[in-house]
Design an enzyme around this catalytic site. Sequence first.
Site, PDB file in Angstrom:
ATOM      1  N   ASN A  99       0.832  -1.193   0.000  1.00 18.67           N
ATOM      2  CA  ASN A  99       0.000   0.000   0.000  1.00 18.67           C
ATOM      3  C   ASN A  99       0.875   1.255   0.000  1.00 18.67           C
ATOM      4  O   ASN A  99       1.554   1.548   0.986  1.00 18.67           O
ATOM      5  CB  ASN A  99      -0.920  -0.031   1.230  1.00 18.67           C
ATOM      6  CG  ASN A  99      -1.931   1.090   1.247  1.00 18.67           C
ATOM      7  OD1 ASN A  99      -1.595   2.240   1.047  1.00 18.67           O
ATOM      8  ND2 ASN A  99      -3.178   0.750   1.503  1.00 18.67           N
ATOM      9  N   ASP A 130      -1.299  -4.358  11.144  1.00 17.65           N
ATOM     10  CA  ASP A 130      -2.696  -4.672  10.891  1.00 17.65           C
ATOM     11  C   ASP A 130      -3.480  -3.547  11.528  1.00 17.65           C
ATOM     12  O   ASP A 130      -3.247  -3.193  12.695  1.00 17.65           O
ATOM     13  CB  ASP A 130      -3.108  -6.031  11.462  1.00 17.65           C
ATOM     14  CG  ASP A 130      -4.412  -6.502  10.838  1.00 17.65           C
ATOM     15  OD1 ASP A 130      -4.531  -6.443   9.596  1.00 17.65           O
ATOM     16  OD2 ASP A 130      -5.320  -6.915  11.573  1.00 17.65           O
ATOM     17  N   SER A 131      -4.350  -2.971  10.763  1.00 17.45           N
ATOM     18  CA  SER A 131      -5.073  -1.806  11.254  1.00 17.45           C
ATOM     19  C   SER A 131      -6.498  -1.854  10.757  1.00 17.45           C
ATOM     20  O   SER A 131      -6.827  -2.581   9.810  1.00 17.45           O
ATOM     21  CB  SER A 131      -4.392  -0.510  10.794  1.00 17.45           C
ATOM     22  OG  SER A 131      -4.279  -0.484   9.372  1.00 17.45           O
ATOM     23  N   PHE A 165      -6.272   8.142   2.924  1.00 19.93           N
ATOM     24  CA  PHE A 165      -6.675   7.019   2.082  1.00 19.93           C
ATOM     25  C   PHE A 165      -7.589   6.126   2.917  1.00 19.93           C
ATOM     26  O   PHE A 165      -7.785   6.352   4.113  1.00 19.93           O
ATOM     27  CB  PHE A 165      -5.454   6.249   1.563  1.00 19.93           C
ATOM     28  CG  PHE A 165      -4.610   5.630   2.651  1.00 19.93           C
ATOM     29  CD1 PHE A 165      -4.792   4.313   3.039  1.00 19.93           C
ATOM     30  CD2 PHE A 165      -3.629   6.388   3.300  1.00 19.93           C
ATOM     31  CE1 PHE A 165      -4.016   3.749   4.047  1.00 19.93           C
ATOM     32  CE2 PHE A 165      -2.845   5.822   4.302  1.00 19.93           C
ATOM     33  CZ  PHE A 165      -3.041   4.506   4.681  1.00 19.93           C
ATOM     34  N   ASP A 205     -10.162   7.282   5.858  1.00 16.20           N
ATOM     35  CA  ASP A 205      -9.856   8.631   6.344  1.00 16.20           C
ATOM     36  C   ASP A 205     -10.927   9.669   5.988  1.00 16.20           C
ATOM     37  O   ASP A 205     -11.241  10.539   6.821  1.00 16.20           O
ATOM     38  CB  ASP A 205      -8.502   9.107   5.806  1.00 16.20           C
ATOM     39  CG  ASP A 205      -7.320   8.522   6.562  1.00 16.20           C
ATOM     40  OD1 ASP A 205      -7.457   8.274   7.775  1.00 16.20           O
ATOM     41  OD2 ASP A 205      -6.262   8.311   5.944  1.00 16.20           O
ATOM     42  N   ARG A 208      -1.558   4.937  13.093  1.00 18.66           N
ATOM     43  CA  ARG A 208      -0.336   4.362  12.526  1.00 18.66           C
ATOM     44  C   ARG A 208       0.900   5.147  12.958  1.00 18.66           C
ATOM     45  O   ARG A 208       1.943   4.578  13.256  1.00 18.66           O
ATOM     46  CB  ARG A 208      -0.431   4.310  11.005  1.00 18.66           C
ATOM     47  CG  ARG A 208       0.734   3.558  10.349  1.00 18.66           C
ATOM     48  CD  ARG A 208       0.473   3.277   8.880  1.00 18.66           C
ATOM     49  NE  ARG A 208      -0.647   2.359   8.729  1.00 18.66           N
ATOM     50  CZ  ARG A 208      -1.869   2.711   8.330  1.00 18.66           C
ATOM     51  NH1 ARG A 208      -2.122   3.987   8.033  1.00 18.66           N
ATOM     52  NH2 ARG A 208      -2.840   1.842   8.237  1.00 18.66           N
TER      53      ARG A 208
END
Length: 216
Positions: A10, A70-71, A153, A156, A182
Site C-alpha cells: 500500500n 494490521d489496522s 486514504f 480517512d 499508525r
Amino acid sequence: MRRIIFATGNEGKMKEIRAILADLGVPVLSMKEAGITAEIVEDGKTFEENADIKARTIMELTGDVVLADDSGLEIDWLNGEPGIYSARYMGEDTSYDIKNSHLIQLLDGVPQEQRTARFVCVISAAFPDGRILHGRGTIEGIIGYEIKGENGFGYDPIFYLPEYGCTTAELPPAKKNELSHRGKALREIKMKLRDTADKGEGKNESFDSERHTSQR
C-alpha cells in the site's frame, strides 16, 4: 542491518511509514520494492495476530527484519465492525468510495454522540532470531456525514475529528502523522527498535543514521 522490509504494498501507508521512520538511517522497503510477491493468509482473530503472521512470514522468506501492521476502523454502533476485516470489508476489490458511502448509509439517522469510532493499528517487528516486538496506536473520532478530504486514504475521508473540525483526510500530512493510529504505533515500534539496538540485542543492529552512512 542493511534494510527493513515493511510487509505491505500500500503506497499510501508507505508514505506515512517512510516519513516517520526516515531517521532510523536504514532503507525501508515495501514488499514490491523488495521483489516479494508472497501470498499471506491473514487468519488471525486480532490485530496483533494478523500483524505477527505478516511480519513472521516475510521475515522467514528474506532473513531481514520485517515490520508489518494490521489496522482497521472500529465503529461502536456496528459492534466494532469492520474491525480486523476493514481491508476486506465488502470485498478487497471494492473501492473505498463505495465502502465509505455504505458505512455512512448504515449510520443514517444515528446522532453524533452515538457515531463514535476509532482507528486501531498494531505493528509487529519480526527478527531473524525469532523475537517479535509490538507497537500499538489508536485515535478516537466519529463517523462523519459525508466523504471529505484528499490527504488520506481508506476510511480517512469519513473519520471525523470534532476537536479539529475535519476528517483525517483533511489534515495536513505532518499533522496526520502526529495524530494517527499508525503514526503512534510507528513511533512506539521505532523507540523499541532503538532500545533493542542500544542494548546490543540481535545481530549487529544499528539505527544510528550517521554511523550507518559511514559504513556503506
